[in-house]
Write an enzyme that holds these catalytic residues in place. Sequence first.
Site, PDB file in Angstrom:
ATOM      1  N   GLU A 388      26.731   2.426 -43.396  1.00 42.30           N
ATOM      2  CA  GLU A 388      27.277   2.813 -41.946  1.00 42.30           C
ATOM      3  C   GLU A 388      27.081   1.299 -41.581  1.00 42.30           C
ATOM      4  O   GLU A 388      26.314   0.698 -41.744  1.00 42.30           O
ATOM      5  CB  GLU A 388      26.702   3.174 -40.748  1.00 42.30           C
ATOM      6  CG  GLU A 388      26.819   3.482 -40.122  1.00 42.30           C
ATOM      7  CD  GLU A 388      28.190   3.742 -39.614  1.00 42.30           C
ATOM      8  OE1 GLU A 388      28.920   2.568 -39.515  1.00 42.30           O
ATOM      9  OE2 GLU A 388      28.913   5.049 -39.919  1.00 42.30           O
ATOM     10  N   GLU A 491      31.110  17.320 -35.836  1.00 37.31           N
ATOM     11  CA  GLU A 491      30.143  16.385 -34.432  1.00 37.31           C
ATOM     12  C   GLU A 491      30.624  16.388 -33.314  1.00 37.31           C
ATOM     13  O   GLU A 491      29.630  16.139 -32.299  1.00 37.31           O
ATOM     14  CB  GLU A 491      29.943  15.317 -34.740  1.00 37.31           C
ATOM     15  CG  GLU A 491      31.201  14.090 -34.731  1.00 37.31           C
ATOM     16  CD  GLU A 491      32.002  13.886 -36.218  1.00 37.31           C
ATOM     17  OE1 GLU A 491      32.536  12.835 -36.543  1.00 37.31           O
ATOM     18  OE2 GLU A 491      31.386  15.387 -37.377  1.00 37.31           O
TER      19      GLU A 491
END
Length: 685
Positions: A388, A491
Site C-alpha cells: 500500500e 468494501e
Amino acid sequence: MVSRFMNVSLATHCCVVLGMVVSSSAFALDATSASVESPGKVLNVSVQVAPDGRLSYQVERKGQQVIAPSRLGFVLGSDKPLDSGFKIERQVVTDHDSTWEQPWGERRTVRNHYRQMRVDVKKNDGRRLAIVFRVFDDGLGFRYEFPKQPNNRALHIADELTEFVVAQPATAWWQQAGEVWALEYPIQKSPLREVGMANTPMTVRMENGTHIAFHEAALVDYASMWLRRVEGQRLRAHLTPSATGNPVVRTGAFTTPWRTMQIADDAAGLYMSDLVLNLNEPNKLGDVSWVKPSKYVGVWWDMHLETKSWASGPKHGATTEYTKRYIDFAARNGFRGVLVEGWNPGWDSDWAGNGADMDFTKAHPSFDIAAVTDYGRKKGVHLIGHHETGGNVAHYEKQMDAAFKLYAKHGVDSIKTGYVTDGGAAQFMGKNGKVHFGYTDSQEGVRHYQKVVEEAARYKIAINTHEPVKDTGLRRTYPNWISREGARGVEYNAWGNPVNSVDHEANLVFTRMLSGPLDYTPGILSLEGKDKKPFNSTQAKQLANFVVIYSPVVMAADLIEHYERYPGPFQFIKDVPTDWEDTRVPHGAVGEYVTIARKDRASSAWYVGSVTDGARRTLDLKLDFLDAGKTYVAEIYRDGDNADYRDDKRRFDIVIEKRNVTSLDTIKMVLAPGGGQAIRLVPVK
C-alpha cells in the site's frame, strides 16, 4: 480484399503465416475522403477532409449512422494546432485474420479479425500525421501515429480534438472523471445530453437499441482519456492534466492509445467483444506459466469491519498466529493463497494519501514473514503480498526493487498494490529531484503503473493493482498484470455510507468490466458490514458474483467463522474456478440483469451466474452451450421462494438442489429482488 470505395490500386499482396491471413492494398490519393468496411460488412468507417482541411470521421452500422461526423486533430503546446489545412496523401487498406491463445482469461482462444485503414495526411505547412483505423464487425479502434519531429524536438500535446458524436438520442451509463474518488463512483444513468466529464468505459444505448461502449486500448506513455460532453451528444477526448505542463510530452516517433468503440445489438454483445484485447501488442514476457489464476482468503474483511486493524496494537490483524489460522483454513478448503494487509511498518502513521512511512523491505515485529511463508509452503498455501503506497509513487519507486527481492526470496508470486489517495494528490518525483502532486492516470502515473508490472515480471511476480489506472487490455502484453480494482468494491458494503446499490453488479458488467478483470472481493455470506449494516443482496447473489464478476485472482472475502456457519453456500465458493475455457452471455440489460456462463479451463464443467437489480425476474436459461449428447448434474444454488434483499431474514433464503440436464434443456431461473442464482454443471461420468 479491397475497399469498394477505392478504385486506384498501386500494389496488392496476400500471405498466410502461422494461421494469420493478411492482405493489403495501397492507394495514391488526391481525394477528400477515404472509407473502409469491416470484414463482414457490418461497419463502415469513412474519413472526410473539409474545404478548410479539417479532418473528421463517421461510422455507419448496417447502413445506419451511429457516429455522426466527428473531428480529428490536436491542440499542441509546442506548435500550432493540428486542426486544419490537411490533405490526404495516401490510404493503405490491410486485412488481418488470426487466432491467439490467452495464458489465462475469459476464453482460451481469441480471434483477431479486422480490416485496417491507414490514412496518411499532410498539413499545408508540411507537417505529417497518420490516422490508423482497425475496423472489426463488433467495433473499431483508431489511433494517431506521429513521425519523429524535426531536430528530434519534443512534441507537447495540450489536448486532443478527437470527437465522438452519437448520431441518435441515447441513454448513457457513466462515472464522473477528474474527481476525488477517481474510479470509485457509482455508475450513473442519464440521457447522454446530461453527461458531464466522464471516465471510460462509458456505455450508451441509442433509441434504436444499438449499444456503444467508448474506451481506449493500449494506454502506454500517454495521459488517460476522459470524455467531456461539449454540446448535445458531442463528446470530446480530454486528456488527464499534468502537474508539470502539457498532459503529454513525447520525443521521437510514437503512437497514441487506440480510441475504441465496441458496438453491438445489445448489452450482451458488448461483453462478448475482445476488441480492446486485440488492439494490444502480444505477450512480451515469454513463458508466463508462473502466473497462477486462483482463489484466496485474507486478513482483510475484519479490518473493514473494524474488528481488526492495519495499525499495530491489540487489534492488529497481521500477526503470525492469526495468519497461520487463515493458512490452515485455506489448506482445508482448497484455496491457493492468503492475503495479509498491515504486515509491514508504516500503518501507524497517517498513511492514506501520504505513505511516506511505509517500509516494504521488512516486516512488522508481530509478523514473521519467514515463519509464515515456510508454514504456508508445507500446507501448499502461498502468501499474497501487499504494497500500500498511499499514492506516494516517489517513495514506493525508491524501495520497489528491494521489496520485490524480499517477496521473491520468500516465494511470494503475487502482490496486491494500492494507491489510496485523492484524485490529483498522488506524489511523483520530478526531473528536478523535487516531489510534486498529480493524477494517477496522468502520463507519469501511466508510466509508473507499467514500470511496476515490468519490474515485477523480472522476479516472476504478478500484480493486482488497486486504485489503478484503468484497464486498457495491457494484460495481453504483460500477462502478469493479472487483475485490478478500478471500481466500487465490496468494501463499500462494509463501510455503509452508503452501501453499493442493488443494481451495482448489473451495471459493472456492461461498463467497468468491458475494460478487463475486476478484483471485486465477492462472497460475503454474512450479508452485512460493520454495525450490522445489511447489503443489497441475497446469499445466492453473492455466489453468482463469482461467475458474473470476472477476475483470474479472486478473494473469498468473508470471515472464516461466516463460511463455517454456512457450509452449503460455501461449497460453491470452494468449487468455482477462476480461469475459463469459454464464456457466454445468454442475456443481459445494463443495470438490470445479466447471466454469464463460463466453462472451466481445467475440466468439462460449466458454471453459471445470474444477478438482478431490485426487481424479481424470471429468466429462461437455455443449456445449448453444453456438449450435445452428454448428461450433466446441475448443482443449483437459487433464491428461495421468499427471498428478498430488503428483509433481514429473507435475504438468507437459499435453496440448494440437484437435477440431471442436457443441452436440450432449459432451466427457469427465478431471481428474487436483489437476488441471483449460481449453477455448477458437471458431466455425469
